[in-house]
Design an enzyme around this catalytic site. Structure first.
Site, mmCIF file in Angstrom:
data_model
loop_
_atom_site.group_PDB
_atom_site.id
_atom_site.type_symbol
_atom_site.label_atom_id
_atom_site.label_comp_id
_atom_site.label_asym_id
_atom_site.label_seq_id
_atom_site.Cartn_x
_atom_site.Cartn_y
_atom_site.Cartn_z
ATOM 1 N N ALA A 178 0.807 -1.223 0.000
ATOM 2 C CA ALA A 178 0.000 0.000 0.000
ATOM 3 C C ALA A 178 0.840 1.273 0.000
ATOM 4 O O ALA A 178 0.380 2.331 -0.406
ATOM 5 C CB ALA A 178 -0.921 0.009 1.220
ATOM 6 N N LYS A 179 2.061 1.178 0.514
ATOM 7 C CA LYS A 179 3.002 2.306 0.561
ATOM 8 C C LYS A 179 2.362 3.550 1.180
ATOM 9 O O LYS A 179 2.515 4.659 0.684
ATOM 10 C CB LYS A 179 3.562 2.614 -0.826
ATOM 11 N N ARG A 180 1.646 3.348 2.269
ATOM 12 C CA ARG A 180 1.035 4.467 2.974
ATOM 13 C C ARG A 180 2.079 5.204 3.806
ATOM 14 O O ARG A 180 3.169 4.690 4.045
ATOM 15 C CB ARG A 180 -0.105 3.981 3.870
#
Length: 272
Positions: free
Chosen positions: A92-94
């Site tokens: 998700a690379k949040r």
């Protein structure tokens, strides 16, 4: 899934393969498109064919959220179908300020029940620590990525000559432990693994870039494997799109099996 359980799966399956479920409805076999949920049906067949060969699956969230409500439902059904003894990573690379990161963490760890989530550390501890507040979950911090544009920033040196990605490793490892933090390091940066292991000798490293992006397993193992393995090598397109016909899942299994057999040999050489 905790670290002990993950290592046990690696030893049992003689594999450290992670399969990326980057499922694009425009690329899946046409015979699935008439079904009610073609994305889930595609994932289901891939999982059935490869679950004995891998220790992790990594759905790329963008491919699901881009489809709106139906995509989220396909994702949920996929998560429910994956066996419990396989690590499931939300790619998700949040990463945002603390209260927003806390909501992201609740989404992926409480609502969707992922084991791990990838996080961008650019905003510092505020963007990462909220994810670490959940027990038996993993935060996977971006450190040195495979994409060409990653070098725009990641290798920039500070006034002491230290590259940015090394500063990220040295600072962020203080926020958690090797029991709840991993790092992303691209397979195409294999020769830098030796330097990275000096900073994080015991952490697991998620390694994208195997297969379609041209990463070399032997180099990654040579420079990056530790005594517990400490690696999860991801292949996405190279496995899930190996075939386009009715037998697509069997073609995917064949590709996964080639990687697993190579991994088994390399693990045996290390005595794992």
């Amino acid at each position: 899934m905790n670290k002990t359980q993950l290592i046990s799966q690696i030893k049992q399956k003689q594999s450290f393969l992670c399969i990326g479920l980057d499922t694009d409805i425009k690329k899946i076999p046409k015979h699935l498109l008439s079904l009610d949920d073609p994305v889930f049906e595609f994932n289901k067949e891939i999982i059935d064919a490869t679950k004995d060969l891998c220790v992790a699956y990594k759905p790329n969230i963008a491919f699901y959220e881009s489809m709106g409500v139906s995509g989220w439902e396909s994702l949920r059904r996929t998560l429910d179908y994956i066996p419990e003894d396989i690590l499931v990573i939300a790619d998700a690379k949040r990463g945002d300020i603390g209260n927003t990161s806390r909501m992201y963490a609740k989404t992926f760890f409480e609502q969707l029940d992922f084991d791990a989530v990838t996080v961008a550390p650019y905003m510092g501890s505020d963007s990462v620590i909220p994810f670490l507040e959940f027990s038996n979950r993993w935060v996977i911090v971006l450190a040195l990525t495979s994409n060409e544009g990653g070098l725009d920033f990641q290798n920039i040196e500070d006034k002491n000559g230290k590259q940015l990605f090394k500063n990220i490793l040295e600072t962020s490892k203080k926020w958690g432990t090797d029991e709840n933090m991993m790092y992303v390091v691209g397979a195409t940066r294999a020769k830098q693994f030796s330097e990275i292991r000096k900073i994080i000798p015991n952490h697991f490293i998620l390694v994208p870039g195997i297969g379609a992006q041209g990463g070399n397993i032997k180099d990654v193992v040579k420079y990056g494997m530790n005594e517990e393995c400490g690696l999860l090598l991801n292949s996405s397109r190279g496995i899930i799109y190996a075939g386009t016909g009715i037998d697509f899942a069997e073609r995917s299994k064949e590709k996964a099996q080639i990687l697993q057999q190579e991994m088994a040999f390399l693990l045996s050489e290390k005595g794992i």
